[in-house]
Scaffold this motif. Structure first.
Motif, PDB file in Angstrom:
ATOM      1  N   MET A   7       0.816  -1.190   0.000  1.00 48.34           N
ATOM      2  CA  MET A   7       0.000   0.000   0.000  1.00 48.34           C
ATOM      3  C   MET A   7       0.867   1.265   0.000  1.00 48.34           C
ATOM      4  O   MET A   7       0.457   2.291  -0.501  1.00 48.34           O
ATOM      5  CB  MET A   7      -0.913  -0.020   1.209  1.00 48.34           C
ATOM      6  CG  MET A   7      -1.967   1.052   1.180  1.00 48.34           C
ATOM      7  SD  MET A   7      -3.118   1.020   2.566  1.00 48.34           S
ATOM      8  CE  MET A   7      -3.556  -0.666   2.706  1.00 48.34           C
ATOM      9  N   PHE A   8       2.062   1.172   0.559  1.00 47.42           N
ATOM     10  CA  PHE A   8       2.947   2.334   0.615  1.00 47.42           C
ATOM     11  C   PHE A   8       4.233   2.033  -0.146  1.00 47.42           C
ATOM     12  O   PHE A   8       4.910   1.056   0.142  1.00 47.42           O
ATOM     13  CB  PHE A   8       3.305   2.682   2.062  1.00 47.42           C
ATOM     14  CG  PHE A   8       2.123   3.010   2.907  1.00 47.42           C
ATOM     15  CD1 PHE A   8       1.501   4.242   2.801  1.00 47.42           C
ATOM     16  CD2 PHE A   8       1.605   2.094   3.800  1.00 47.42           C
ATOM     17  CE1 PHE A   8       0.400   4.561   3.568  1.00 47.42           C
ATOM     18  CE2 PHE A   8       0.505   2.396   4.575  1.00 47.42           C
ATOM     19  CZ  PHE A   8      -0.093   3.629   4.463  1.00 47.42           C
ATOM     20  N   SER A   9       4.565   2.889  -1.082  1.00 46.70           N
ATOM     21  CA  SER A   9       5.809   2.701  -1.812  1.00 46.70           C
ATOM     22  C   SER A   9       7.008   3.164  -0.991  1.00 46.70           C
ATOM     23  O   SER A   9       8.131   2.758  -1.235  1.00 46.70           O
ATOM     24  CB  SER A   9       5.761   3.444  -3.142  1.00 46.70           C
ATOM     25  OG  SER A   9       5.545   4.825  -2.909  1.00 46.70           O
ATOM     26  N   ASP A  10       6.772   4.007  -0.008  1.00 42.29           N
ATOM     27  CA  ASP A  10       7.836   4.536   0.840  1.00 42.29           C
ATOM     28  C   ASP A  10       7.825   3.799   2.185  1.00 42.29           C
ATOM     29  O   ASP A  10       6.894   3.968   2.983  1.00 42.29           O
ATOM     30  CB  ASP A  10       7.617   6.037   1.049  1.00 42.29           C
ATOM     31  CG  ASP A  10       8.654   6.683   1.939  1.00 42.29           C
ATOM     32  OD1 ASP A  10       9.553   5.987   2.447  1.00 42.29           O
ATOM     33  OD2 ASP A  10       8.563   7.911   2.137  1.00 42.29           O
ATOM     34  N   LYS A  21       5.777   5.101   9.712  1.00 41.20           N
ATOM     35  CA  LYS A  21       5.173   6.223  10.442  1.00 41.20           C
ATOM     36  C   LYS A  21       3.678   5.997  10.652  1.00 41.20           C
ATOM     37  O   LYS A  21       3.160   6.200  11.747  1.00 41.20           O
ATOM     38  CB  LYS A  21       5.404   7.527   9.676  1.00 41.20           C
ATOM     39  CG  LYS A  21       4.875   8.739  10.378  1.00 41.20           C
ATOM     40  CD  LYS A  21       5.201  10.007   9.612  1.00 41.20           C
ATOM     41  CE  LYS A  21       4.650  11.208  10.347  1.00 41.20           C
ATOM     42  NZ  LYS A  21       4.971  12.468   9.731  1.00 41.20           N
ATOM     43  N   VAL A  22       2.977   5.546   9.607  1.00 46.06           N
ATOM     44  CA  VAL A  22       1.538   5.299   9.715  1.00 46.06           C
ATOM     45  C   VAL A  22       1.263   4.184  10.719  1.00 46.06           C
ATOM     46  O   VAL A  22       0.394   4.301  11.580  1.00 46.06           O
ATOM     47  CB  VAL A  22       0.934   4.968   8.333  1.00 46.06           C
ATOM     48  CG1 VAL A  22      -0.492   4.468   8.462  1.00 46.06           C
ATOM     49  CG2 VAL A  22       0.983   6.201   7.432  1.00 46.06           C
ATOM     50  N   ALA A  81      -6.165   4.421  -3.807  1.00 46.71           N
ATOM     51  CA  ALA A  81      -6.440   3.245  -2.997  1.00 46.71           C
ATOM     52  C   ALA A  81      -6.709   3.676  -1.556  1.00 46.71           C
ATOM     53  O   ALA A  81      -6.720   4.869  -1.245  1.00 46.71           O
ATOM     54  CB  ALA A  81      -5.257   2.283  -3.064  1.00 46.71           C
ATOM     55  N   HIS A  82      -6.915   2.701  -0.714  1.00 47.55           N
ATOM     56  CA  HIS A  82      -7.151   2.953   0.706  1.00 47.55           C
ATOM     57  C   HIS A  82      -6.013   3.815   1.257  1.00 47.55           C
ATOM     58  O   HIS A  82      -4.854   3.605   0.925  1.00 47.55           O
ATOM     59  CB  HIS A  82      -7.228   1.612   1.437  1.00 47.55           C
ATOM     60  CG  HIS A  82      -7.587   1.727   2.875  1.00 47.55           C
ATOM     61  ND1 HIS A  82      -8.821   2.176   3.285  1.00 47.55           N
ATOM     62  CD2 HIS A  82      -6.886   1.455   3.996  1.00 47.55           C
ATOM     63  CE1 HIS A  82      -8.858   2.171   4.610  1.00 47.55           C
ATOM     64  NE2 HIS A  82      -7.699   1.738   5.050  1.00 47.55           N
ATOM     65  N   LEU A  83      -6.340   4.794   2.058  1.00 48.76           N
ATOM     66  CA  LEU A  83      -5.378   5.734   2.640  1.00 48.76           C
ATOM     67  C   LEU A  83      -4.699   6.614   1.590  1.00 48.76           C
ATOM     68  O   LEU A  83      -3.580   7.085   1.776  1.00 48.76           O
ATOM     69  CB  LEU A  83      -4.323   5.005   3.481  1.00 48.76           C
ATOM     70  CG  LEU A  83      -4.846   4.226   4.684  1.00 48.76           C
ATOM     71  CD1 LEU A  83      -3.709   3.518   5.403  1.00 48.76           C
ATOM     72  CD2 LEU A  83      -5.596   5.123   5.648  1.00 48.76           C
ATOM     73  N   HIS A  84      -5.384   6.857   0.492  1.00 49.44           N
ATOM     74  CA  HIS A  84      -4.815   7.681  -0.576  1.00 49.44           C
ATOM     75  C   HIS A  84      -4.501   9.096  -0.082  1.00 49.44           C
ATOM     76  O   HIS A  84      -3.625   9.777  -0.639  1.00 49.44           O
ATOM     77  CB  HIS A  84      -5.763   7.736  -1.776  1.00 49.44           C
ATOM     78  CG  HIS A  84      -5.170   8.421  -2.951  1.00 49.44           C
ATOM     79  ND1 HIS A  84      -4.150   7.868  -3.697  1.00 49.44           N
ATOM     80  CD2 HIS A  84      -5.414   9.638  -3.501  1.00 49.44           C
ATOM     81  CE1 HIS A  84      -3.807   8.700  -4.652  1.00 49.44           C
ATOM     82  NE2 HIS A  84      -4.545   9.772  -4.559  1.00 49.44           N
TER      83      HIS A  84
END
Length: 88
Positions: free
Chosen positions: A1-4, A10-11, A67-70
């Motif tokens: 979901m996160f590329s970073d 952090k999330v 997507a979710h959390l965009h």
């Protein structure tokens, strides 16, 4: 979901840990809540049904492909559309 990976970390670190009972509780809905203007910001297909329900209620619906959390991936775009939904 996160590329970073740093953003993902952090999330995850900021997520509250809530007991299951939090999600099982019934939240009373005050009478007359739905006579206020409402809007719905749709990110992607998993949210098509809630967006359709929002349209049926007469709410303004905007679509920001994501997507979710965009909102974490594109905070500026998300904020722009939210502002458009509140003033339009």
């Amino acid at each position: 979901m996160f590329s970073d990976p740093q953003m993902r970390q952090k999330v995850v670190a900021e997520q509250p840990r809530l007991p299951l009972s939090y999600y099982e509780q019934h939240i009373p809905v005050p009478d007359g809540w739905d006579d206020h203007p409402c809007s719905y910001l749709l990110f992607g297909p998993p949210y098509d049904d809630p967006a359709s329900e929002a349209r049926e209620r007469g709410w303004r619906v905007a679509h920001l492909p994501g997507a979710h959390l965009h909102q974490i991936v594109d905070p500026a775009g998300t904020a722009r559309l939210l502002l458009e939904l509140t003033v339009g």
